[in-house]
Write a protein that holds these residues in place. Structure first.
Motif, short mmCIF file in Angstrom:
data_model
loop_
_atom_site.label_atom_id
_atom_site.label_comp_id
_atom_site.label_asym_id
_atom_site.label_seq_id
_atom_site.Cartn_x
_atom_site.Cartn_y
_atom_site.Cartn_z
N THR A 63 -35.05 -33.63 13.22
CA THR A 63 -36.28 -34.24 12.71
C THR A 63 -36.42 -33.92 11.23
OG1 THR A 63 -37.69 -32.32 13.17
CG2 THR A 63 -37.46 -33.95 14.94
N CYS A 64 -37.31 -34.64 10.61
CA CYS A 64 -37.61 -34.42 9.19
C CYS A 64 -39.11 -34.66 9.00
CB CYS A 64 -36.80 -35.42 8.36
SG CYS A 64 -37.24 -35.53 6.62
N THR A 65 -39.74 -33.78 8.28
CA THR A 65 -41.15 -33.95 7.92
C THR A 65 -41.26 -33.81 6.42
OG1 THR A 65 -41.85 -33.03 10.04
CG2 THR A 65 -43.50 -33.14 8.30
N GLU A 66 -41.78 -34.83 5.77
CA GLU A 66 -41.95 -34.83 4.32
C GLU A 66 -43.36 -35.29 3.98
OE1 GLU A 66 -39.75 -33.93 1.92
OE2 GLU A 66 -38.28 -33.41 3.45
N THR A 67 -43.93 -34.70 2.95
CA THR A 67 -45.23 -35.16 2.46
C THR A 67 -45.02 -35.70 1.05
OG1 THR A 67 -46.42 -33.56 3.81
CG2 THR A 67 -47.61 -34.51 1.94
N GLN A 69 -47.10 -37.74 -1.96
CA GLN A 69 -48.40 -38.17 -2.51
C GLN A 69 -49.51 -38.05 -1.46
OE1 GLN A 69 -48.10 -41.96 -4.50
NE2 GLN A 69 -46.30 -41.32 -5.64
N GLY A 70 -49.51 -36.96 -0.72
CA GLY A 70 -50.55 -36.69 0.24
C GLY A 70 -50.39 -37.32 1.61
N THR A 71 -49.34 -38.10 1.82
CA THR A 71 -49.08 -38.73 3.12
C THR A 71 -47.90 -38.03 3.77
OG1 THR A 71 -49.90 -40.87 2.38
CG2 THR A 71 -48.46 -40.87 4.31
N THR A 72 -48.12 -37.53 4.99
CA THR A 72 -47.05 -36.85 5.72
C THR A 72 -46.32 -37.85 6.60
OG1 THR A 72 -48.25 -34.77 5.64
CG2 THR A 72 -46.51 -34.94 7.30
N ILE A 73 -44.99 -37.78 6.54
CA ILE A 73 -44.10 -38.66 7.29
C ILE A 73 -43.25 -37.80 8.21
CG2 ILE A 73 -42.21 -40.34 7.09
CD1 ILE A 73 -43.70 -40.18 3.95
N PHE A 74 -43.20 -38.16 9.47
CA PHE A 74 -42.33 -37.51 10.46
C PHE A 74 -41.24 -38.51 10.80
CE2 PHE A 74 -41.14 -36.98 14.94
CZ PHE A 74 -40.74 -35.66 14.94
N GLU A 89 -44.42 -39.65 23.19
CA GLU A 89 -43.80 -38.39 22.74
C GLU A 89 -43.64 -38.37 21.22
OE1 GLU A 89 -40.37 -36.78 24.86
OE2 GLU A 89 -40.77 -38.30 26.43
N LEU A 90 -43.25 -39.49 20.66
CA LEU A 90 -43.09 -39.61 19.21
C LEU A 90 -44.43 -39.39 18.51
CD1 LEU A 90 -41.29 -40.45 16.74
CD2 LEU A 90 -42.09 -42.78 17.16
N THR A 91 -45.46 -40.04 19.02
CA THR A 91 -46.79 -39.92 18.44
C THR A 91 -47.28 -38.47 18.51
OG1 THR A 91 -47.31 -42.21 19.00
CG2 THR A 91 -49.17 -40.76 18.57
N GLU A 92 -47.08 -37.82 19.64
CA GLU A 92 -47.50 -36.42 19.78
C GLU A 92 -46.77 -35.51 18.79
OE1 GLU A 92 -47.29 -35.02 23.84
OE2 GLU A 92 -48.27 -36.84 24.57
N GLY A 98 -49.19 -33.27 11.58
CA GLY A 98 -50.18 -33.91 10.73
C GLY A 98 -49.70 -35.17 10.04
N ALA A 99 -48.73 -35.86 10.66
CA ALA A 99 -48.15 -37.05 10.04
C ALA A 99 -49.02 -38.29 10.27
CB ALA A 99 -46.75 -37.30 10.56
N ARG A 100 -49.10 -39.12 9.28
CA ARG A 100 -49.76 -40.44 9.36
C ARG A 100 -48.75 -41.51 9.75
NH1 ARG A 100 -52.50 -44.43 10.33
NH2 ARG A 100 -53.56 -45.69 8.78
N ILE A 101 -47.47 -41.26 9.42
CA ILE A 101 -46.39 -42.22 9.66
C ILE A 101 -45.29 -41.53 10.45
CG2 ILE A 101 -44.58 -43.61 8.56
CD1 ILE A 101 -46.53 -43.94 6.18
N ALA A 102 -44.75 -42.22 11.47
CA ALA A 102 -43.58 -41.75 12.22
C ALA A 102 -42.51 -42.83 12.11
CB ALA A 102 -43.93 -41.49 13.68
N ILE A 103 -41.37 -42.45 11.56
CA ILE A 103 -40.23 -43.37 11.44
C ILE A 103 -39.20 -42.96 12.47
CG2 ILE A 103 -38.36 -44.16 9.93
CD1 ILE A 103 -40.21 -43.44 7.54
#
Length: 169
Positions: A63-67, A69-74, A89-92, A98-103
């Motif tokens: 997995t990768c989690t990056e923030t 400009q204030g938006t966290t991406i998982f 499961e992806l959403t959880e 604290g991600a707003r976006i899941a790719i």
């Protein structure tokens, strides 16, 4: 903030290079697995990348989690989160960081949908597309975040497909 998401190229590193030339100044580049390349490939100095079920180099993270400009991406490939059976499961997992976006990748089917406040985006496969959009010859996604609005544009090798644009608040 504007980012690019691509997945499931299955050995086609040329398209990843071409996308960097086409979009040189984005805020982030995300690769959701199944490159079949080595994690040491110079492309992955630019693209955040994760391990897919067809990647054999175990140096890719799961997995990768990056923030940005204030938006966290998982991001994950999807096979570890049962995306073929739904996005729960992806959403959880995205909400846990604290991600707003899941790719995610894995299904080769381009889609964007919102679950419990998380915008889940599969850019599809640029090399081996499946589903209703396979006639486009492959897809990737451009994701814009402006305040609370997330806009997802899907594109083929020929460019953005305007009728596929979706916005989430």
């Amino acid at each position: 903030m504007r980012i690019l998401a691509v997945s499931d190229t299955h050995g086609d590193d040329l398209i990843l290079q071409e996308l960097l030339v086409q979009y040189p100044d984005l805020d982030g580049y995300f690769y959701a697995g199944d490159s079949e390349l080595q994690a040491s490939n110079p492309l992955f100095q630019t693209y955040h990348a994760v391990l897919g079920n067809m990647d054999f180099d175990r140096d890719f993270p799961k997995t990768c989690t990056e923030t940005i400009q204030g938006t966290t991406i998982f991001m994950t490939h999807g096979h570890l989160y049962g995306v073929g059976f739904g996005r729960n499961e992806l959403t959880e997992a995205a909400r846990a960081v604290g991600a707003r976006i899941a790719i995610y990748g894995h299904t080769h089917v381009a889609m964007a949908e919102q679950h419990a406040g998380v915008v889940c985006i599969n850019p599809g496969s640029i090399s081996q597309p499946r589903g209703e959009l396979r006639g486009l010859g492959g897809t990737y996604a451009l994701i814009d975040v402006d305040g609370k609005a997330v806009t997802v544009q899907f594109a083929s090798r020929k460019g953005i497909v305007p009728e596929l644009t979706q916005q989430f608040n």
